[in-house]
Design a protein around this motif. Sequence first.
Motif, mmCIF file in Angstrom:
data_model
loop_
_atom_site.group_PDB
_atom_site.id
_atom_site.type_symbol
_atom_site.label_atom_id
_atom_site.label_comp_id
_atom_site.label_asym_id
_atom_site.label_seq_id
_atom_site.Cartn_x
_atom_site.Cartn_y
_atom_site.Cartn_z
ATOM 1 N N ALA A 1 0.836 -1.204 0.000
ATOM 2 C CA ALA A 1 0.000 0.000 0.000
ATOM 3 C C ALA A 1 0.869 1.251 0.000
ATOM 4 C CB ALA A 1 -0.934 -0.011 1.206
ATOM 5 N N SER B 1 2.198 1.859 -3.404
ATOM 6 C CA SER B 1 1.200 2.297 -4.393
ATOM 7 C C SER B 1 1.030 3.808 -4.439
ATOM 8 C CB SER B 1 -0.151 1.647 -4.100
ATOM 9 O OG SER B 1 -0.757 2.244 -2.971
ATOM 10 N N VAL C 1 1.355 -2.336 -7.139
ATOM 11 C CA VAL C 1 1.085 -3.279 -6.047
ATOM 12 C C VAL C 1 1.357 -4.713 -6.496
ATOM 13 C CG1 VAL C 1 -0.757 -4.288 -4.632
ATOM 14 C CG2 VAL C 1 -0.522 -1.803 -4.811
ATOM 15 N N VAL D 1 -4.172 -10.953 -4.687
ATOM 16 C CA VAL D 1 -4.081 -9.521 -4.402
ATOM 17 C C VAL D 1 -5.272 -8.812 -5.028
ATOM 18 C CG1 VAL D 1 -2.654 -7.463 -4.678
ATOM 19 C CG2 VAL D 1 -1.562 -9.697 -4.453
ATOM 20 N N THR E 1 -6.983 -4.727 -5.244
ATOM 21 C CA THR E 1 -6.785 -3.317 -4.948
ATOM 22 C C THR E 1 -8.069 -2.564 -5.277
ATOM 23 O OG1 THR E 1 -5.908 -2.925 -7.157
ATOM 24 C CG2 THR E 1 -4.315 -3.411 -5.428
ATOM 25 N N VAL F 1 -5.304 -1.946 -0.330
ATOM 26 C CA VAL F 1 -4.652 -3.156 -0.827
ATOM 27 C C VAL F 1 -5.068 -4.295 0.089
ATOM 28 C CG1 VAL F 1 -2.448 -4.308 -1.222
ATOM 29 C CG2 VAL F 1 -2.694 -1.882 -1.754
ATOM 30 N N SER G 1 -5.685 -6.315 5.061
ATOM 31 C CA SER G 1 -5.798 -5.130 4.218
ATOM 32 C C SER G 1 -5.000 -3.986 4.810
ATOM 33 C CB SER G 1 -7.254 -4.695 4.086
ATOM 34 O OG SER G 1 -8.012 -5.697 3.463
#
Length: 140
Positions: free
Chosen positions: A52, A55, A68, A89, A91, A103, A131
């Motif tokens: 995160a 990102s 990510v 994963v 997002t 994320v 998360s």
Amino acid sequence: MLLIFHRSRHGSMAVEFAFMAPVLMLFVFGTVGFGIELAIASGLQQLAAEAARASVGGLSDSERANIVQSFVASHVAAYPFLDVRQLSVTTAPLTAPVAAYQVSLSYDLSSQVVGQFNRLIPALPTRLLRSAVVMTSNGL
């Protein structure tokens, strides 16, 4: 003749051990399994938080998603209990109350030691979800 066997205590320790060994083994394997699950959960949360933070460098949601994905793929090897094949994963941009980016990492535990205990204790989770959220702009 029976009195000799009645007074003899030579095999009593072996019999007691035979009764207690399964319980002792259950405690040992349960502790190890719980420790592995805890290590996986901790590593998953740390990886989600790092991804995160990485990102934030993206200018658009699609660029952030690519950052990510590549970050997780290149850094998952640093966590010894995480297997990239069991990891997924996701997002998502968040808008309320501030602009943020989330994320989420999901990990399948069915191939781990803890996943094998599900046959004995059905209440154990089969997936771990962790998360992390970072503010992207207009923070505060």
